[in-house]
Design an enzyme around this catalytic site. Structure first.
Site, PDB file in Angstrom:
ATOM      1  N   ASP A 392      13.485  -2.086   3.605  1.00  0.00           N
ATOM      2  CA  ASP A 392      13.674  -0.814   4.294  1.00  0.00           C
ATOM      3  C   ASP A 392      12.523  -0.558   5.266  1.00  0.00           C
ATOM      4  O   ASP A 392      11.458  -1.169   5.177  1.00  0.00           O
ATOM      5  CB  ASP A 392      13.759   0.306   3.252  1.00  0.00           C
ATOM      6  CG  ASP A 392      14.569   1.502   3.739  1.00  0.00           C
ATOM      7  OD1 ASP A 392      14.984   1.510   4.914  1.00  0.00           O
ATOM      8  OD2 ASP A 392      14.796   2.422   2.925  1.00  0.00           O
ATOM      9  N   GLU A 395      10.059   0.488  11.060  1.00  0.00           N
ATOM     10  CA  GLU A 395      10.076   1.084  12.400  1.00  0.00           C
ATOM     11  C   GLU A 395       8.892   2.022  12.626  1.00  0.00           C
ATOM     12  O   GLU A 395       8.431   2.189  13.757  1.00  0.00           O
ATOM     13  CB  GLU A 395      11.365   1.887  12.625  1.00  0.00           C
ATOM     14  CG  GLU A 395      12.639   1.169  12.222  1.00  0.00           C
ATOM     15  CD  GLU A 395      13.039   1.493  10.788  1.00  0.00           C
ATOM     16  OE1 GLU A 395      14.054   0.949  10.332  1.00  0.00           O
ATOM     17  OE2 GLU A 395      12.329   2.288  10.120  1.00  0.00           O
ATOM     18  N   ASP A 459      21.174   5.060   8.249  1.00  0.00           N
ATOM     19  CA  ASP A 459      21.558   6.290   7.552  1.00  0.00           C
ATOM     20  C   ASP A 459      22.581   7.127   8.313  1.00  0.00           C
ATOM     21  O   ASP A 459      22.229   8.110   8.983  1.00  0.00           O
ATOM     22  CB  ASP A 459      20.306   7.144   7.299  1.00  0.00           C
ATOM     23  CG  ASP A 459      19.248   6.396   6.513  1.00  0.00           C
ATOM     24  OD1 ASP A 459      19.592   5.388   5.876  1.00  0.00           O
ATOM     25  OD2 ASP A 459      18.077   6.823   6.540  1.00  0.00           O
TER      26      ASP A 459
END
Length: 724
Positions: A392, A395, A459
């Site tokens: 995950d 960024e 998401d």
């Protein structure tokens, strides 16, 4: 490699040096340089093939530089600079016209002081503008959830955690495909700016911070050929393990769960006969807010080793959530700090912030010792039975006032960090389990990250609109060199309605990879109604039956860069209607999928025309109802119950299936079946990929139709099902 240098200058003005090479046939690189400074990394890893070149002309006048079918013609006469790219038959694909190459100084930066007069510092940008033709359309540039066609958009290549409902993107790729038969790749890991027919309506303006800009024109002319040449240059998509194509179930994000909860979920799937292949533990497998310490929370999982063993005995693969951040509360924080394994500030202190984990630090993957340290904890998890890591984030990476171990440029590392992070984790799985035995489930990416599948869309909200956003993102991502992609079935933010859950399940199980995941609510189907369980189970079994076809397409993605999920124009580039379509896709070459994005079940879709290996009277056939046929070149509107959606078999298709399989990693060839939508005009080769070794073809079948009868040559004689 051959190269030539052309210099165009003027007194008291910037001089731009143009260097031209060809790394591969049909690919030409142009590098524009203002000041020839030493360039700090990181740099993309590119593969050069040393093609045969042709250079002709006269310096100071006209020069032609040719590689394969692509030719760059340069007008080098004084004050007449012009570049024109032409493809086969001399047809122009793009060009640099008047005032399309330049260097821009920004004198409004923090270091710019007018009191310094002639010696005032400035920040420089290189500019290259490539011309667009009438009706030309631009695609790609990473996983972008906005309009599928990029014309009219201003896009910054900067990885951001922005969900799926904004112009921001987790996976930014400085590469686009044109409907005119070429692609453009900008060889810069930093924040490249693309103004696609926005600032200038006849151009794509490309700008980069710094003293140079290098771009590659990649000639196809078909979209598949462009992707083939681009991924040959930047890296082929790796083939994931066969088990990864099963259904994945997660704990969801902020839900409360323990061993009893997980066991209850798994028992529920068994009771309802819903095949499940992978179970994923999200963040709270570790103690809350000590992320990451890479230890199962003993209060929740008192016997983690034994529990994982019991899950594995049920035939499940195991995935756990990780990220590259170490919170200050983690026992590993001091260890990483002392070892020098974190990104540092310019004053030598560890870079920390509170945006996610309190006081968190970021692992510096430019430091080989940091990679070994971080990977060591992952190896312990693999030894426990973990098969996959959900990598995950990646960024939220600072690009100012930080220093990397190898002195990389922080601005470029903002995007490139995702490559190093995922490569480190991928290397652990490959070294511990073997090639194509484990896989990632990654959110961030840059150029070259296609070598570390699988990626998912981040998401989305639990709405039909977000479901459509995801498809647009996946199609753009596939046009950016990536072969495999997933999305959260039911959406991540919010709780789906039963109708949305069932429609998203159909879409998800006909996607490359399929995962049930949410934020604050579970995604097990029965909490939305037992009819949801029925729909989910039926489509899981449909996907498993398609395993031989999916594995063949997965190997094709590795060989050619053609994604498993394909935009309509990838398969039908000669059908002009196909270039506008973003609400349907192809699963491999032969299955058209039109997800239903409405509560009531109404769906409008387009059946393309043209193609190979089909007769003039050939028709498309519904997978679910073989009596329903469709003509190419037409739009259709239908209403579907939850047990079907538009899933059409292409004319001339031969699709390998096996309805007897219980999981996608099963190797049994009993029950092998060929679904044929004839007539077949020429011999079709069908490759049977080994599920244990997804890079290996076990055998090849030759399928042909003579006097109306289909015959198969090979050591296997499968059942043949004629659709018409």
């Amino acid at each position: 490699m051959l190269s030539n240098t052309f210099v165009f200058n003027k007194v008291s003005s910037a001089t731009i040096t143009t260097r031209i090479i060809s790394p591969a046939e049909d690919v030409i690189s142009v590098k524009l340089v203002h000041w020839d400074l030493q360039e700090h990394g990181p740099h993309f890893h590119l593969h050069h093939r040393n093609p045969k070149l042709s250079i002709s002309g006269k310096k100071g006048e006209n020069i032609d530089f040719s590689s394969g079918s692509l030719k760059l013609s340069i007008n080098a006469a004084p004050n007449e600079l012009g570049f024109k790219y032409t493809g086969s038959n001399g047809v122009k694909v793009t060009s640099h016209s008047f005032r399309s190459i330049g260097y821009v100084r920004d004198q409004t930066t923090e270091k710019s002081r007018h009191s310094e007069g002639l010696f005032m510092e400035s920040e420089g940008y290189m500019l290259a503008a490539l011309d667009l033709g009438v009706g030309e359309k631009i695609y790609g540039l990473g996983e972008r959830f906005g309009p599928f066609i990029k014309n009219g958009q201003s896009i910054v290549i900067s990885n951001e955690d922005g969900g799926t409902s904004s112009e921001m993107a987790y996976k930014n790729i400085p590469f686009y495909i044109s409907s005119k038969g070429y692609g453009v790749f900008v060889n810069d890991a930093g924040m490249v700016n693309f103004e696609v027919q926005s600032e200038r309506t006849t151009r794509v303006n490309i700008s980069t911070l710094g003293e140079s800009l290098e771009y590659f024109v990649i000639y196809g002319p078909t979209p598949k050929e462009i992707l083939n040449k681009y991924t040959d240059l930047t890296g082929r998509p790796a083939v994931p393990p066969s088990w990864s194509f099963n259904l994945w179930l997660t704990t969801s994000f902020t839900t409360s769960y323990d061993e009893k909860t997980v066991t209850g979920f798994l028992d529920g799937f068994k009771q309802r006969d819903i095949p499940l292949g992978v179970f994923h533990f999200d963040c709270f497998w570790m103690k809350a807010f000590q992320w990451c310490d890479f230890k199962f929370d003993e209060d929740v999982f008192p016997d983690a080793v034994g529990y994982l063993k019991r899950l594995k005995e049920q035939g499940l693969k195991i995935c756990v959530w990780i990220n590259s951040y170490i919170g200050q509360a983690s026992p590993l924080f001091e260890e990483g700090k002392k070892g020098g394994y974190f990104i540092k500030r310019t004053d030598g202190q560890v870079y920390q912030w509170d945006n996610w984990q309190a006081g968190m630090a970021l692992v510096d993957f430019t430091n080989p010792k940091a990679c070994e340290w971080y990977g060591g904890y992952l190896r312990k998890l693999v030894d426990m039975g973990v098969d996959s890591f959900k990598t995950d984030f990646g960024e939220r990476v600072p690009f100012k006032n930080v220093v990397y171990h190898d002195d990389s440029d922080p601005t470029k590392m903002h995007n490139y960090y995702s490559f190093l992070y995922n490569r480190c984790v991928n290397n652990v799985l490959t070294e511990a389990l073997g090639k194509s035995k484990g896989c990632l489930f990654a959110r961030s990416a840059t150029v070259g990250s296609q070598q570390f599948p699988v990626h998912w869309s981040g998401d989305p909200e639990s709405t039909f609109e977000a479901m459509a956003e995801c498809l647009r993102g996946g199609l753009s991502f596939g046009l950016s060199g990536f072969g495999f992609w997933a999305h959260d079935i039911g959406g991540f933010e919010g709780t789906p309605t039963a109708a949305l859950y069932k429609r998203w399940a159909q879409f998800g199980l006909l996607s490359s990879h399929s995962r049930l995941h949410g934020s604050a609510s579970y995604r097990v189907p029965w909490i939305y109604g037992e009819d949801c369980s029925k729909v989910l189970g039926d489509f899981v079994k449909l996907k498993i039956s398609l395993t031989p076809y999916i594995l063949q397409c997965a190997l094709e993605a590795h060989r050619t860069g053609t994604p498993l999920m394909r935009a309509t124009f990838l398969e039908f580039p000669e059908d002009l209607n196909a270039y506008n379509i973003d609400t349907q896709f192809f699963l491999g070459p032969n299955l058209l999928v039109a997800p239903v994005f409405t509560e009531e079940g109404t769906v409008t879709f387009y059946v393309p025309s043209g193609g190979t290996n089909q007769g003039s009277n050939a028709t498309w056939v519904s997978w679910f109802d073989h009596k329903k046929v469709y003509e190419g070149g037409k739009w259709y509107t239908e209403k579907h119950d939850f047990d079907t959606l538009p899933l059409l078999v292409r004319p001339g298709a031969v699709i390998t299936i096996n309805r007897q399989l219980k999981a996608t990693q099963d190797v049994d060839e009993e029950g092998l079946e060929l679904v044929v939508n004839g007539p077949i005009l020429s011999t079709v080769s069908v490759e049977l990929v080994d599920p244990d070794h997804t890079y290996t073809v076990k055998r090849t079948l030759q399928v042909e139709q003579i006097d109306g009868k289909v015959s198969v040559s090979g050591h296997v004689q499968p059942k043949i099902t004629y659709l018409q």
